[in-house]
Design a protein around this motif. Structure first.
Motif, PDB file in Angstrom:
ATOM      1  N   MET A 151       0.691  -1.224   0.001  1.00 37.49           N
ATOM      2  CA  MET A 151      -0.157  -0.070   0.151  1.00 37.49           C
ATOM      3  C   MET A 151       0.833   1.198  -0.005  1.00 37.49           C
ATOM      4  O   MET A 151       0.465   2.192  -0.698  1.00 37.49           O
ATOM      5  N   TYR A 152       2.069   0.952   0.788  1.00 38.27           N
ATOM      6  CA  TYR A 152       3.027   2.442   0.836  1.00 38.27           C
ATOM      7  C   TYR A 152       3.647   2.526  -0.817  1.00 38.27           C
ATOM      8  O   TYR A 152       3.446   3.729  -1.031  1.00 38.27           O
ATOM      9  N   ASN A 153       3.761   1.657  -1.287  1.00 37.62           N
ATOM     10  CA  ASN A 153       4.617   1.486  -2.898  1.00 37.62           C
ATOM     11  C   ASN A 153       3.147   2.022  -3.669  1.00 37.62           C
ATOM     12  O   ASN A 153       3.710   3.003  -4.418  1.00 37.62           O
ATOM     13  N   SER A 154       2.187   1.720  -3.651  1.00 35.38           N
ATOM     14  CA  SER A 154       1.233   2.246  -4.451  1.00 35.38           C
ATOM     15  C   SER A 154       0.883   3.740  -4.077  1.00 35.38           C
ATOM     16  O   SER A 154       0.787   4.781  -5.167  1.00 35.38           O
ATOM     17  N   CYS A 155       0.892   4.211  -2.831  1.00 34.48           N
ATOM     18  CA  CYS A 155       0.768   5.591  -2.450  1.00 34.48           C
ATOM     19  C   CYS A 155       1.961   6.534  -2.987  1.00 34.48           C
ATOM     20  O   CYS A 155       1.820   7.588  -3.476  1.00 34.48           O
TER      21      CYS A 155
ATOM     22  N   MET B 143      -1.251   6.865   3.668  1.00 33.96           N
ATOM     23  CA  MET B 143      -1.557   5.442   3.939  1.00 33.96           C
ATOM     24  C   MET B 143      -1.950   5.118   5.530  1.00 33.96           C
ATOM     25  O   MET B 143      -2.765   4.341   5.607  1.00 33.96           O
ATOM     26  N   GLN B 144      -1.539   5.693   6.271  1.00 34.06           N
ATOM     27  CA  GLN B 144      -2.058   5.718   7.603  1.00 34.06           C
ATOM     28  C   GLN B 144      -3.550   6.023   7.787  1.00 34.06           C
ATOM     29  O   GLN B 144      -4.446   4.948   8.356  1.00 34.06           O
ATOM     30  N   GLU B 145      -3.963   7.046   7.034  1.00 30.24           N
ATOM     31  CA  GLU B 145      -5.404   7.412   7.141  1.00 30.24           C
ATOM     32  C   GLU B 145      -6.223   6.542   6.230  1.00 30.24           C
ATOM     33  O   GLU B 145      -7.319   5.978   6.627  1.00 30.24           O
ATOM     34  N   ALA B 146      -5.635   5.667   5.243  1.00 33.81           N
ATOM     35  CA  ALA B 146      -6.382   4.737   4.551  1.00 33.81           C
ATOM     36  C   ALA B 146      -6.590   3.770   5.256  1.00 33.81           C
ATOM     37  O   ALA B 146      -7.769   2.886   5.413  1.00 33.81           O
ATOM     38  N   PHE B 147      -5.728   3.267   6.180  1.00 38.52           N
ATOM     39  CA  PHE B 147      -5.824   2.062   6.892  1.00 38.52           C
ATOM     40  C   PHE B 147      -6.947   2.300   8.069  1.00 38.52           C
ATOM     41  O   PHE B 147      -7.839   1.397   8.114  1.00 38.52           O
ATOM     42  N   LEU B 148      -6.827   3.434   8.515  1.00 37.66           N
ATOM     43  CA  LEU B 148      -7.890   3.790   9.547  1.00 37.66           C
ATOM     44  C   LEU B 148      -9.159   3.893   8.876  1.00 37.66           C
ATOM     45  O   LEU B 148     -10.051   3.379   9.481  1.00 37.66           O
ATOM     46  N   LYS B 149      -9.495   4.365   7.910  1.00 40.25           N
ATOM     47  CA  LYS B 149     -10.521   4.317   7.185  1.00 40.25           C
ATOM     48  C   LYS B 149     -10.969   3.011   6.832  1.00 40.25           C
ATOM     49  O   LYS B 149     -12.173   2.586   6.911  1.00 40.25           O
ATOM     50  N   ALA B 150     -10.120   2.136   6.330  1.00 40.77           N
ATOM     51  CA  ALA B 150     -10.515   0.848   5.988  1.00 40.77           C
ATOM     52  C   ALA B 150     -10.987   0.145   7.284  1.00 40.77           C
ATOM     53  O   ALA B 150     -11.992  -0.642   7.348  1.00 40.77           O
TER      54      ALA B 150
ATOM     55  N   ILE C   7      -8.861   2.097  -1.395  1.00 41.13           N
ATOM     56  CA  ILE C   7      -8.936   3.139  -0.506  1.00 41.13           C
ATOM     57  C   ILE C   7      -7.781   3.803  -0.495  1.00 41.13           C
ATOM     58  O   ILE C   7      -7.768   5.269  -0.510  1.00 41.13           O
ATOM     59  N   VAL C   8      -6.609   3.290  -0.506  1.00 41.87           N
ATOM     60  CA  VAL C   8      -5.350   4.034  -0.617  1.00 41.87           C
ATOM     61  C   VAL C   8      -5.306   4.885  -1.651  1.00 41.87           C
ATOM     62  O   VAL C   8      -4.884   6.099  -1.615  1.00 41.87           O
ATOM     63  N   VAL C   9      -5.405   4.523  -2.979  1.00 35.87           N
ATOM     64  CA  VAL C   9      -5.416   5.189  -4.371  1.00 35.87           C
ATOM     65  C   VAL C   9      -6.281   6.250  -4.226  1.00 35.87           C
ATOM     66  O   VAL C   9      -5.826   7.436  -4.485  1.00 35.87           O
ATOM     67  N   ASN C  10      -7.637   6.083  -3.708  1.00 33.30           N
ATOM     68  CA  ASN C  10      -8.600   7.396  -3.542  1.00 33.30           C
ATOM     69  C   ASN C  10      -7.929   8.507  -2.715  1.00 33.30           C
ATOM     70  O   ASN C  10      -8.041   9.418  -2.711  1.00 33.30           O
ATOM     71  N   ASN C  11      -7.407   7.844  -1.393  1.00 28.96           N
ATOM     72  CA  ASN C  11      -6.864   9.037  -0.562  1.00 28.96           C
ATOM     73  C   ASN C  11      -5.691   9.632  -1.124  1.00 28.96           C
ATOM     74  O   ASN C  11      -5.746  10.819  -0.943  1.00 28.96           O
ATOM     75  N   ALA C  12      -4.668   9.182  -1.785  1.00 31.84           N
ATOM     76  CA  ALA C  12      -3.636   9.719  -2.577  1.00 31.84           C
ATOM     77  C   ALA C  12      -4.193  10.690  -3.630  1.00 31.84           C
ATOM     78  O   ALA C  12      -3.657  11.696  -3.857  1.00 31.84           O
ATOM     79  N   LEU C  13      -5.165  10.498  -4.393  1.00 33.30           N
ATOM     80  CA  LEU C  13      -5.952  11.136  -5.350  1.00 33.30           C
ATOM     81  C   LEU C  13      -6.350  12.244  -4.865  1.00 33.30           C
ATOM     82  O   LEU C  13      -6.496  13.352  -5.229  1.00 33.30           O
ATOM     83  N   ASP C  14      -7.176  12.265  -3.676  1.00 32.46           N
ATOM     84  CA  ASP C  14      -7.821  13.224  -3.090  1.00 32.46           C
ATOM     85  C   ASP C  14      -6.843  14.400  -2.480  1.00 32.46           C
ATOM     86  O   ASP C  14      -6.878  15.201  -2.693  1.00 32.46           O
ATOM     87  N   PHE C  15      -5.710  13.836  -1.954  1.00 32.01           N
ATOM     88  CA  PHE C  15      -4.430  14.645  -1.722  1.00 32.01           C
ATOM     89  C   PHE C  15      -3.865  15.358  -2.903  1.00 32.01           C
ATOM     90  O   PHE C  15      -3.866  16.724  -2.777  1.00 32.01           O
ATOM     91  N   LEU C  16      -3.830  14.762  -3.932  1.00 30.58           N
ATOM     92  CA  LEU C  16      -3.518  15.437  -5.127  1.00 30.58           C
ATOM     93  C   LEU C  16      -4.412  16.527  -5.628  1.00 30.58           C
ATOM     94  O   LEU C  16      -4.180  17.610  -5.918  1.00 30.58           O
ATOM     95  N   LYS C  17      -5.955  16.199  -5.616  1.00 25.74           N
ATOM     96  CA  LYS C  17      -6.915  17.008  -5.825  1.00 25.74           C
ATOM     97  C   LYS C  17      -6.771  18.546  -4.969  1.00 25.74           C
ATOM     98  O   LYS C  17      -6.875  19.286  -5.468  1.00 25.74           O
TER      99      LYS C  17
END
Length: 187
Positions: free
Chosen positions: A38-42, A56-63, A83-93
């Motif tokens: 998940m870290y590598n994806s992020c 990634m930490q936030e994604a795990f909590l959300k999951a 979930i991780v990808v969506n969190n990363a994309l939200d950050f970029l947005k």
């Protein structure tokens, strides 16, 4: 081999059930099993190690908070990665990632199969050049090539059209190949 996969699947299912009951030890075991992937994806999406760790930490909590919504229709890893990808994309947005909508005419870039070799130096160069791409290009390349999403899925995730995803991917691939060729010329 099949027996190992079955045992692993059963272990994961047991851990997921324990997580649904709020078992912290099970959550930690799931975290240890999936942290690296998940870290590598992020990191491929956001490029910043500190931000990637936080996301990634936030994604795990959300999951873990939404684990009751996991219905095993896909693997747990795929569900978590989304979930991780969506969190990363939200950050970029939030950083104002904007992909330019284009018309339906897509120019396809045909690459020469001899362009990229399999040596370790070239692989490292490719990784470096992907990280140097603008956010929009890097995200599309990462989601398509590395994370394995198709253009329809990318379009849904990024709230763009499939043709925009294809076009951005084509442009990103062309830009990446140019950057690699330019870097090789300077060696």
């Amino acid at each position: 081999m099949i027996e190992n996969n079955k045992n692993r699947y059963l272990k994961h299912q047991k851990l997921i059930k324990a997580c649904k009951r709020g078992n912290k030890k099970a959550q930690f075991e799931i975290y240890k099993l999936y942290y690296s992937a998940m870290y590598n994806s992020c990191i491929r999406i956001v490029k910043d190690p500190i931000e990637a760790e936080d996301i990634m930490q936030e994604a795990f909590l959300k999951a873990f908070n939404k684990i009751d919504s996991y219905k095993a229709e896909v693997s747990f890893g795929a569900w978590l990665k989304r979930i991780v990808v969506n969190n990363a994309l939200d950050f970029l947005k939030k950083r104002k990632l904007e992909l330019t909508e284009i018309n339906e005419n897509i120019t396809v870039f045909e690459e020469n199969e001899d362009t990229i070799s399999d040596d370790k130096e070239t692989i490292e160069l490719i990784k470096t050049k992907i990280l140097e791409l603008p956010d929009g290009y890097r995200v599309i390349l990462s989601l398509y090539l590395i994370e394995g999403y198709d253009h329809d899925e990318i379009a849904e995730i990024l709230n763009i059209s499939s043709s925009t995803s294809r076009s951005q991917y084509s442009r990103a691939k062309k830009k990446l190949l140019q950057e690699i060729q330019n870097a090789k010329l300077t060696y």
